[in-house]
Design a protein around this motif. Sequence first.
Motif, PDB file in Angstrom:
ATOM      1  N   TYR A   1       0.669  -1.618  -0.297  1.00 38.59           N
ATOM      2  CA  TYR A   1       0.107   0.084  -0.082  1.00 38.59           C
ATOM      3  C   TYR A   1       0.414   1.195  -0.209  1.00 38.59           C
ATOM      4  O   TYR A   1       1.715   1.345   0.482  1.00 38.59           O
ATOM      5  CB  TYR A   1      -0.688   0.209   1.347  1.00 38.59           C
ATOM      6  CG  TYR A   1      -1.827   1.404   1.347  1.00 38.59           C
ATOM      7  CD1 TYR A   1      -3.006   0.981   0.481  1.00 38.59           C
ATOM      8  CD2 TYR A   1      -2.243   1.857   2.076  1.00 38.59           C
ATOM      9  CE1 TYR A   1      -4.226   2.355   0.433  1.00 38.59           C
ATOM     10  CE2 TYR A   1      -3.280   2.963   2.689  1.00 38.59           C
ATOM     11  CZ  TYR A   1      -3.580   2.860   1.153  1.00 38.59           C
ATOM     12  OH  TYR A   1      -4.881   3.827   1.735  1.00 38.59           O
TER      13      TYR A   1
ATOM     14  N   ARG B   1      -2.234   2.850  -4.155  1.00 37.25           N
ATOM     15  CA  ARG B   1      -1.303   1.900  -5.015  1.00 37.25           C
ATOM     16  C   ARG B   1      -1.915   0.594  -4.097  1.00 37.25           C
ATOM     17  O   ARG B   1      -1.145   0.395  -2.259  1.00 37.25           O
ATOM     18  CB  ARG B   1      -0.228   1.881  -5.286  1.00 37.25           C
ATOM     19  CG  ARG B   1      -0.381   0.657  -6.000  1.00 37.25           C
ATOM     20  CD  ARG B   1       1.639   0.315  -6.164  1.00 37.25           C
ATOM     21  NE  ARG B   1       2.580   0.974  -5.377  1.00 37.25           N
ATOM     22  CZ  ARG B   1       2.950  -0.364  -3.923  1.00 37.25           C
ATOM     23  NH1 ARG B   1       2.061  -1.196  -4.314  1.00 37.25           N
ATOM     24  NH2 ARG B   1       3.532   0.597  -3.220  1.00 37.25           N
ATOM     25  N   ARG B   2      -3.142  -0.136  -4.644  1.00 41.22           N
ATOM     26  CA  ARG B   2      -2.947  -1.265  -2.985  1.00 41.22           C
ATOM     27  C   ARG B   2      -3.325  -1.853  -4.451  1.00 41.22           C
ATOM     28  O   ARG B   2      -3.435  -2.296  -5.000  1.00 41.22           O
ATOM     29  CB  ARG B   2      -4.699  -1.539  -2.668  1.00 41.22           C
ATOM     30  CG  ARG B   2      -5.307  -0.476  -2.287  1.00 41.22           C
ATOM     31  CD  ARG B   2      -6.580  -0.423  -1.861  1.00 41.22           C
ATOM     32  NE  ARG B   2      -7.398   0.585  -1.022  1.00 41.22           N
ATOM     33  CZ  ARG B   2      -7.487   0.091   0.661  1.00 41.22           C
ATOM     34  NH1 ARG B   2      -7.090  -0.819   1.150  1.00 41.22           N
ATOM     35  NH2 ARG B   2      -7.645   1.476   0.954  1.00 41.22           N
ATOM     36  N   GLU B   3      -1.893  -2.820  -3.441  1.00 48.69           N
ATOM     37  CA  GLU B   3      -1.013  -4.064  -4.663  1.00 48.69           C
ATOM     38  C   GLU B   3      -0.620  -3.616  -5.292  1.00 48.69           C
ATOM     39  O   GLU B   3       0.065  -2.459  -5.931  1.00 48.69           O
ATOM     40  CB  GLU B   3      -1.543  -5.472  -5.000  1.00 48.69           C
ATOM     41  CG  GLU B   3      -2.527  -5.948  -3.419  1.00 48.69           C
ATOM     42  CD  GLU B   3      -0.902  -6.450  -2.762  1.00 48.69           C
ATOM     43  OE1 GLU B   3      -0.213  -6.813  -3.210  1.00 48.69           O
ATOM     44  OE2 GLU B   3      -1.148  -6.727  -1.318  1.00 48.69           O
ATOM     45  N   GLY B   4      -1.159  -3.147  -7.017  1.00 45.90           N
ATOM     46  CA  GLY B   4      -0.404  -3.586  -8.236  1.00 45.90           C
ATOM     47  C   GLY B   4      -1.627  -2.083  -8.844  1.00 45.90           C
ATOM     48  O   GLY B   4      -2.500  -1.912  -9.774  1.00 45.90           O
ATOM     49  N   ARG B   5      -2.954  -1.899  -8.376  1.00 46.25           N
ATOM     50  CA  ARG B   5      -3.895  -1.507  -8.423  1.00 46.25           C
ATOM     51  C   ARG B   5      -3.869  -0.034  -8.222  1.00 46.25           C
ATOM     52  O   ARG B   5      -3.740   0.566  -6.151  1.00 46.25           O
ATOM     53  CB  ARG B   5      -5.524  -1.614  -7.540  1.00 46.25           C
ATOM     54  CG  ARG B   5      -7.144  -1.035  -8.087  1.00 46.25           C
ATOM     55  CD  ARG B   5      -7.641  -1.277  -8.548  1.00 46.25           C
ATOM     56  NE  ARG B   5      -9.229  -1.262  -8.561  1.00 46.25           N
ATOM     57  CZ  ARG B   5      -9.476  -1.319  -9.692  1.00 46.25           C
ATOM     58  NH1 ARG B   5      -8.961  -2.719 -10.732  1.00 46.25           N
ATOM     59  NH2 ARG B   5     -10.735  -1.487 -10.806  1.00 46.25           N
TER      60      ARG B   5
ATOM     61  N   GLY C   1      -5.078   4.348  -8.307  1.00 47.17           N
ATOM     62  CA  GLY C   1      -6.340   5.170  -7.902  1.00 47.17           C
ATOM     63  C   GLY C   1      -5.698   6.757  -7.508  1.00 47.17           C
ATOM     64  O   GLY C   1      -5.037   6.557  -6.777  1.00 47.17           O
TER      65      GLY C   1
ATOM     66  N   GLU D   1      -1.164   1.453 -17.634  1.00 41.90           N
ATOM     67  CA  GLU D   1      -2.579   1.288 -17.608  1.00 41.90           C
ATOM     68  C   GLU D   1      -3.727   2.075 -17.019  1.00 41.90           C
ATOM     69  O   GLU D   1      -3.449   2.902 -16.492  1.00 41.90           O
ATOM     70  CB  GLU D   1      -2.550   0.140 -15.971  1.00 41.90           C
ATOM     71  CG  GLU D   1      -2.132   0.722 -14.952  1.00 41.90           C
ATOM     72  CD  GLU D   1      -2.287  -0.774 -13.795  1.00 41.90           C
ATOM     73  OE1 GLU D   1      -2.624  -0.415 -12.796  1.00 41.90           O
ATOM     74  OE2 GLU D   1      -0.519  -1.073 -13.847  1.00 41.90           O
TER      75      GLU D   1
ATOM     76  N   PRO E   1      -6.317   3.761 -14.439  1.00 39.57           N
ATOM     77  CA  PRO E   1      -6.251   3.866 -12.940  1.00 39.57           C
ATOM     78  C   PRO E   1      -7.392   3.955 -12.640  1.00 39.57           C
ATOM     79  O   PRO E   1      -8.960   4.317 -13.589  1.00 39.57           O
ATOM     80  CB  PRO E   1      -5.302   4.528 -12.500  1.00 39.57           C
ATOM     81  CG  PRO E   1      -4.909   5.746 -13.083  1.00 39.57           C
ATOM     82  CD  PRO E   1      -5.358   4.901 -14.787  1.00 39.57           C
ATOM     83  N   GLU E   2      -8.247   4.410 -11.069  1.00 43.69           N
ATOM     84  CA  GLU E   2      -9.102   4.745 -11.052  1.00 43.69           C
ATOM     85  C   GLU E   2      -8.963   5.983 -11.180  1.00 43.69           C
ATOM     86  O   GLU E   2      -8.488   6.529 -10.036  1.00 43.69           O
ATOM     87  CB  GLU E   2      -9.917   4.088  -9.455  1.00 43.69           C
ATOM     88  CG  GLU E   2     -10.298   2.629  -9.508  1.00 43.69           C
ATOM     89  CD  GLU E   2     -10.776   1.744  -8.455  1.00 43.69           C
ATOM     90  OE1 GLU E   2     -10.663   2.779  -7.671  1.00 43.69           O
ATOM     91  OE2 GLU E   2     -10.923   0.566  -8.607  1.00 43.69           O
TER      92      GLU E   2
END
Length: 414
Positions: free
Chosen positions: A27, A221-225, A227, A266, A268-269
Amino acid sequence: MSPVATTGEDFISVYPNTAPPIEALPYELVERKGVGHPDTMCDAIAERASRYYSLFCLEHFGRVAHHWFDKVMLYGGQADIDYGRGDILTPYTVLFAGKGAYRCGEQEIPLVDILRRATTDVLSEVTTGFDPSRHLRVECGIVDHQGAGRGHSRYRPRSTADLVAIGDPTLKSNDCNLLHGYAPLSRLENAVLGVERLITGAEFKAANPDTGWDVKVFGSRREGRFGLIVNMPFLAAGIESFEHYLHRKEQCHKVVAAYLGHVLGEEPELLLNPTDRNGRPYLTALGSVADTGDVGAVGRGNRVNGLITPMRAMSIEAPAGKNPLDHTGKLYGVLAHQLAQEISELTGRAAETHIFTSKEAPLSRPDEVVVRLTDWSGEAEAGLEARIRETVTASLESMDDLTRNLIESGVTMW
């Protein structure tokens, strides 16, 4: 390591960084306050004032009078805002508090004029339609009082002989300071920094002149996601209705999303202007919440590298506006990040730098410099460690170059 004074080359240490790399953490959080945020405005105003003051002194005396202008506060104004119009009713008030010389011998230093010019220039650059004759009031609380333990006040120089030249070997640290730097930036840090610079950049502003400057970006960033939340005001004069606002917001959302997709590889949100979920658009008169009474102060926003990074080593010094000759809270703050970048490029590893100095220590010889490197194997890399030490030593021995760069070219620290 405790901050204890050392001797010889022992003041430079190179250690492995055993903490997980930032990208390996599950995180991560990052924030940036944009150039139109009142806190960032104050940083920029304070530093511009120091530069203009220093340049005046160099031109007239060949040396720089001691000063610190790092206590700047901005009181926002009052605005009449509605669809199709945005007018400032009560001006911004910018208050300077600190110390500085008003004259050198018989030669006056036009300090108040310098402060007003610095403020006018900065606010004109980070707002739209700013008119200093109507929108600005400057209050000067700079004093020239004598400091403790000094034979005569360094803020009341009797002649140029009382001023210190850039690079004077007798220059010493003006305070006790702890400074930190790191490199390289993570993907999230680059994205957060880049989004704000995109929105306040010349190309975006030319294409979207109805957008404001008080941009605030939050990234996670949560892991690879990834926002991101982006707060970006619009200029009320250019927005005809709430529907028009939503349309313009969607157009800008697409530009920002495309940029983030490019830099992150990528999509992102992305949430743009969450404040309007209450049905009220984010509108300003000149492009900042300072239009409607918000207050800013030096040191409350971004760190030296332009980011707020609570999961990194981070200095709490407020460098903007400090004396560029001997205030190590400023000098070593900039140097720590520059060294981290140089050492990271030299070694191909993530680098952290930590500098501790006591008051009255020579500028070229702080009490401790600690370098921490990811994947560092210590004795097996003795040759590379020697080059790191040489890099640190060379930078410390050329502090006059850093001072000149701060005064003549300017270094962005927010």
